[in-house]
Design a protein around this motif. Structure first.
Motif, PDB file in Angstrom:
ATOM      1  N   GLU A  59      32.787 -52.695 -17.167  1.00 48.15           N
ATOM      2  CA  GLU A  59      33.640 -51.535 -17.466  1.00 48.15           C
ATOM      3  C   GLU A  59      33.082 -50.067 -17.227  1.00 48.15           C
ATOM      4  O   GLU A  59      33.554 -49.238 -16.870  1.00 48.15           O
ATOM      5  CB  GLU A  59      34.037 -51.753 -19.235  1.00 48.15           C
ATOM      6  CG  GLU A  59      34.802 -50.530 -19.707  1.00 48.15           C
ATOM      7  CD  GLU A  59      35.897 -50.245 -18.970  1.00 48.15           C
ATOM      8  OE1 GLU A  59      36.372 -48.991 -19.215  1.00 48.15           O
ATOM      9  OE2 GLU A  59      36.480 -50.831 -18.177  1.00 48.15           O
ATOM     10  N   ARG A  98      33.174 -49.665 -13.578  1.00 44.83           N
ATOM     11  CA  ARG A  98      34.448 -49.428 -13.125  1.00 44.83           C
ATOM     12  C   ARG A  98      34.618 -47.462 -13.502  1.00 44.83           C
ATOM     13  O   ARG A  98      35.319 -46.919 -12.756  1.00 44.83           O
ATOM     14  CB  ARG A  98      35.478 -49.925 -13.930  1.00 44.83           C
ATOM     15  CG  ARG A  98      36.797 -49.689 -13.627  1.00 44.83           C
ATOM     16  CD  ARG A  98      37.790 -50.248 -14.425  1.00 44.83           C
ATOM     17  NE  ARG A  98      37.911 -49.587 -15.882  1.00 44.83           N
ATOM     18  CZ  ARG A  98      38.391 -48.424 -16.155  1.00 44.83           C
ATOM     19  NH1 ARG A  98      38.937 -47.817 -15.135  1.00 44.83           N
ATOM     20  NH2 ARG A  98      38.116 -47.864 -17.245  1.00 44.83           N
ATOM     21  N   ARG A  99      34.273 -47.235 -14.705  1.00 43.80           N
ATOM     22  CA  ARG A  99      34.224 -45.778 -15.057  1.00 43.80           C
ATOM     23  C   ARG A  99      33.416 -45.094 -14.297  1.00 43.80           C
ATOM     24  O   ARG A  99      33.913 -43.775 -13.900  1.00 43.80           O
ATOM     25  CB  ARG A  99      33.941 -45.720 -16.494  1.00 43.80           C
ATOM     26  CG  ARG A  99      34.969 -46.215 -17.518  1.00 43.80           C
ATOM     27  CD  ARG A  99      34.799 -46.009 -18.912  1.00 43.80           C
ATOM     28  NE  ARG A  99      34.755 -44.477 -19.117  1.00 43.80           N
ATOM     29  CZ  ARG A  99      34.719 -44.062 -20.556  1.00 43.80           C
ATOM     30  NH1 ARG A  99      34.402 -44.769 -21.335  1.00 43.80           N
ATOM     31  NH2 ARG A  99      34.826 -42.684 -20.558  1.00 43.80           N
ATOM     32  N   ASP A 159      35.912 -42.356 -12.399  1.00 44.78           N
ATOM     33  CA  ASP A 159      35.811 -41.159 -13.173  1.00 44.78           C
ATOM     34  C   ASP A 159      34.763 -40.164 -13.031  1.00 44.78           C
ATOM     35  O   ASP A 159      33.659 -40.616 -13.378  1.00 44.78           O
ATOM     36  CB  ASP A 159      35.792 -41.392 -14.708  1.00 44.78           C
ATOM     37  CG  ASP A 159      35.986 -40.483 -16.040  1.00 44.78           C
ATOM     38  OD1 ASP A 159      35.740 -39.201 -15.441  1.00 44.78           O
ATOM     39  OD2 ASP A 159      36.481 -40.606 -17.348  1.00 44.78           O
ATOM     40  N   PHE A 165      32.778 -38.964 -16.262  1.00 45.13           N
ATOM     41  CA  PHE A 165      31.976 -39.842 -16.864  1.00 45.13           C
ATOM     42  C   PHE A 165      30.693 -40.249 -15.797  1.00 45.13           C
ATOM     43  O   PHE A 165      29.400 -40.195 -16.361  1.00 45.13           O
ATOM     44  CB  PHE A 165      32.646 -41.072 -16.941  1.00 45.13           C
ATOM     45  CG  PHE A 165      32.131 -42.260 -17.553  1.00 45.13           C
ATOM     46  CD1 PHE A 165      32.058 -42.347 -19.204  1.00 45.13           C
ATOM     47  CD2 PHE A 165      31.541 -43.306 -16.838  1.00 45.13           C
ATOM     48  CE1 PHE A 165      31.300 -43.354 -19.718  1.00 45.13           C
ATOM     49  CE2 PHE A 165      30.882 -44.208 -17.398  1.00 45.13           C
ATOM     50  CZ  PHE A 165      30.756 -44.221 -18.950  1.00 45.13           C
TER      51      PHE A 165
END
Length: 318
Positions: A125, A128-129, A133, A136
């Motif tokens: 996760e 992925r961010r 993002d 982020f």
């Protein structure tokens, strides 16, 4: 094959003559202090053959340094995960993190299968961010003033920056006999709090003779089984690239180590590797020889004739 033998000899030397010591990670090491290896780059590119070493990871990390990048997003975009844990640690110890307890994740995931599964989910996760993002990634993918920053934008007391890598290349071109062809990553002001990990490969120096460029690295700390094979290949590749940039041929890579250690949980893997016979060394291919070192892309450098023994997995101490 002789080039690789000096690395295997170091492994044997540490196992048989090293001192057992505690370490920052809590894993324990066996180490020696002060060791030098020499690799004649005319005899082939020193990418180990007694176990497969992933060249693309080495090249993408080196390119990351050369670009002056300090955010893991570029690495993840190139499927390179070798710096993930340090960025992940900053995320899971932040006030914004609300997931499962990740305290001591580096050791816990080795001994607790249930925790390892939870860790893998959280890391997936996190990655992925970072990739999707930008805000982020800017906050939690950033490792601080690590290698790329020091190489390409060393901050001065006047608030300016020094491009050490560009300057040393100009120095090699214009004053090849200089004894000041040096790049340092060890910045005493940044080490205490502005780096995810203080630099292990702290300083390198170039030397020109008879149309050939040699490089000596001083490495304060070397994880001999997992890290040092990467360091050997990375700085040998850097020597090739800088030599090409300066119109020279590669000479020697000299690797000087401070604390050269093998983690206690790598002994079995090292013995397995030492039982294997080295093979012929591969070669570096520059796919875009007209390009400057500062304009290279991942696809511009490849390895040829690499036929190693299978890889040997071992846990990374964080």
């Amino acid at each position: 094959m002789m080039s690789e033998q000096v690395y295997l000899d170091l492994c044997r030397h540490i196992l048989h003559n090293g001192q057992d010591k505690s370490d920052r990670t809590g894993t324990g090491t066996r180490s020696v202090f002060g060791h030098q290896m020499r690799f004649d780059l005319r005899n082939g590119f020193p990418l180990l053959t007694t176990k497969k070493v992933p060249f693309r990871l080495i090249w993408s990390e080196l390119l990351w340094f050369i670009r002056g990048d300090t955010n893991i997003r570029f690495l993840l975009e190139n499927n390179n995960n070798i710096w993930n844990e340090w960025a992940f640690e900053a995320w899971v110890t932040s006030d914004e993190y609300e997931g499962p307890d990740m305290t001591d994740f580096g050791l816990r995931r080795l001994s607790d299968e249930n925790f390892a599964e939870i860790y893998d989910q959280q890391m997936a996760e996190f990655k992925r961010r970072i990739l999707t993002d930008e805000e982020f990634a800017a906050k939690y993918g950033e490792l601080g003033n690590v290698y790329g920053k020091q190489w390409r934008a060393w901050k001065t007391t006047e608030g300016e920056t020094i491009d050490q890598l560009k300057n040393v290349i100009e120095s090699i071109k214009n004053n090849p006999d200089s004894r000041r062809h040096i790049v340092t990553a060890w910045n005493p002001e940044d080490v205490p709090g502005n780096m995810a990990l203080p630099p292990c490969h702290t300083m390198f120096q170039f030397y020109v003779h008879d149309g050939r460029l040699s490089c000596q690295l001083y490495q304060r700390s070397g994880d001999t089984f997992l890290g040092v094979p990467f360091n050997i290949a990375s700085y040998a590749l850097l020597t090739h690239l800088v030599a090409h940039e300066c119109g020279l041929e590669p000479g020697e890579f000299v690797h000087t180590l401070g604390d050269a250690h093998i983690y206690h949980n790598h002994f079995e893997q090292v013995e397995k590797q030492l039982a294997r016979a080295p093979g012929p060394l591969p070669a570096i291919k520059l796919q875009a020889p007209e390009k400057s070192i500062f304009d290279l892309l991942i696809e511009d450098v490849t390895i040829q004739d690499y036929d190693p023994h299978p890889g040997i997995k071992a846990p990374v101490a964080v």
